[in-house]
Design a protein around this motif. Structure first.
Motif: not given
Length: 300
Positions: A120-140
């Motif tokens: 659950x807390x692992x996403x905090x170890x990843x950059x916000x930019x990297x996580x947001x770019x993952x959402x770009x691939x998912x919803x774009x």
């Protein structure tokens, strides 16, 4: 006994005199805080009172024209309304997702509890930019989530593209900030006595009733602190709204960024930043004060 007391009293008074005053103990931290945070804020505040001329740049003066424009222009009204509507939606979704998630995690047994807490807390170890770019691939464009939401009629675009929409920005911000809600609620749950829940169940209440009427009131401070953290971070978020929302869906942080680097109107960007800061402080302090009064009434 009297002589002993009189003999000890001078040493006790000397001890009181030798002890440093509390503000001297906090002076290093206060100086460090002012140097790293206070000075940039003061410089931004001073800059916001200057004016700007497109032919000569920043003009050293003192005026409230930038604040008048931010507070009167309907363009900025729309931006701030969008910022806080997105923040409120993110807070509500983080509460809906984070509170049950933290409760389920607290009731798990080891080693599963530790494993899923790390997940659950692992996403905090990843950059916000990297996580947001993952959402770009998912919803774009042809993303899987966009196609699914289009199929069930939730997508805002006929092509199922959630980029540059309120829905996309809210989804990405919830994914970024929900671990912070889980941490706050988890800390409150550690102080909850399981015997209270068992007592409610033994009296015939269902698990849902015990959770709603026994657990929720006791972990309300954790929900409150998590809500304040999520609201403050979502209202001032830049990376996620800039990537997902783009120039079509500006929020206050991206509007200040555009004034700084696109139009080079630094005084206007500083004014937007100061108004956003003051508005966030007012909302957070008012919400905190309101909840404290409610707690006092509840506890008598």
């Amino acid at each position: 006994m009297t002589e002993l007391t009189s003999s000890l009293s001078p040493s006790m008074s000397r001890t009181r005199t030798i002890n440093p005053v509390p503000w001297l103990l906090s002076a290093p931290g206060a100086i460090f805080f002012l140097a790293l945070l206070g000075m940039p804020l003061i410089m931004t505040l001073i800059l916001s009172f200057n004016s700007f001329d497109y032919s000569i740049g920043i003009v050293s003066s003192f005026g409230l024209e930038n604040y008048y424009e931010v507070l009167r222009d309907s363009y900025f009204h729309e931006i701030f309304l969008r910022t806080y509507s997105i923040s409120i939606a993110v807070v509500i979704l983080c509460i809906i997702i984070g509170v049950p998630e933290a409760y389920i995690l607290s009731r798990m047994r080891n080693p599963w509890r530790s494993l899923f807490l790390v997940v659950t807390l692992a996403p905090l170890l990843i950059s916000v930019v990297v996580r947001t770019l993952g959402w770009v691939l998912l919803i774009g464009g042809n993303g899987l989530l966009g196609k699914f939401l289009e199929a069930i009629g939730i997508a805002e675009s006929s092509a199922g593209n959630l980029m540059y929409t309120h829905t996309g920005v809210i989804l990405a911000l919830v994914h970024v900030l929900v671990p912070l809600m889980v941490i706050s609620v988890w800390a409150a749950l550690q102080k909850l006595d399981p015997a209270v829940e068992h007592a409610g169940l033994s009296l015939g209440a269902s698990h849902g009733t015990v959770f709603r009427r026994v657990v929720i009131p006791q972990i309300l401070p954790g929900i409150l602190s998590g809500s304040l953290i999520v609201f403050a971070l979502s209202a001032s978020a830049f990376a996620t709204p800039a990537i997902i929302g783009g120039r079509r869906l500006k929020v206050a942080a991206t509007a200040a960024y555009d004034e700084y680097l696109n139009t080079m109107n630094w005084p206007m960007g500083a004014a937007i930043a100061i108004v956003l800061l003051v508005a966030n402080v007012v909302v957070v302090m008012s919400y905190n004060r309101m909840m404290e009064r409610r707690f006092r009434r509840t506890l008598g």
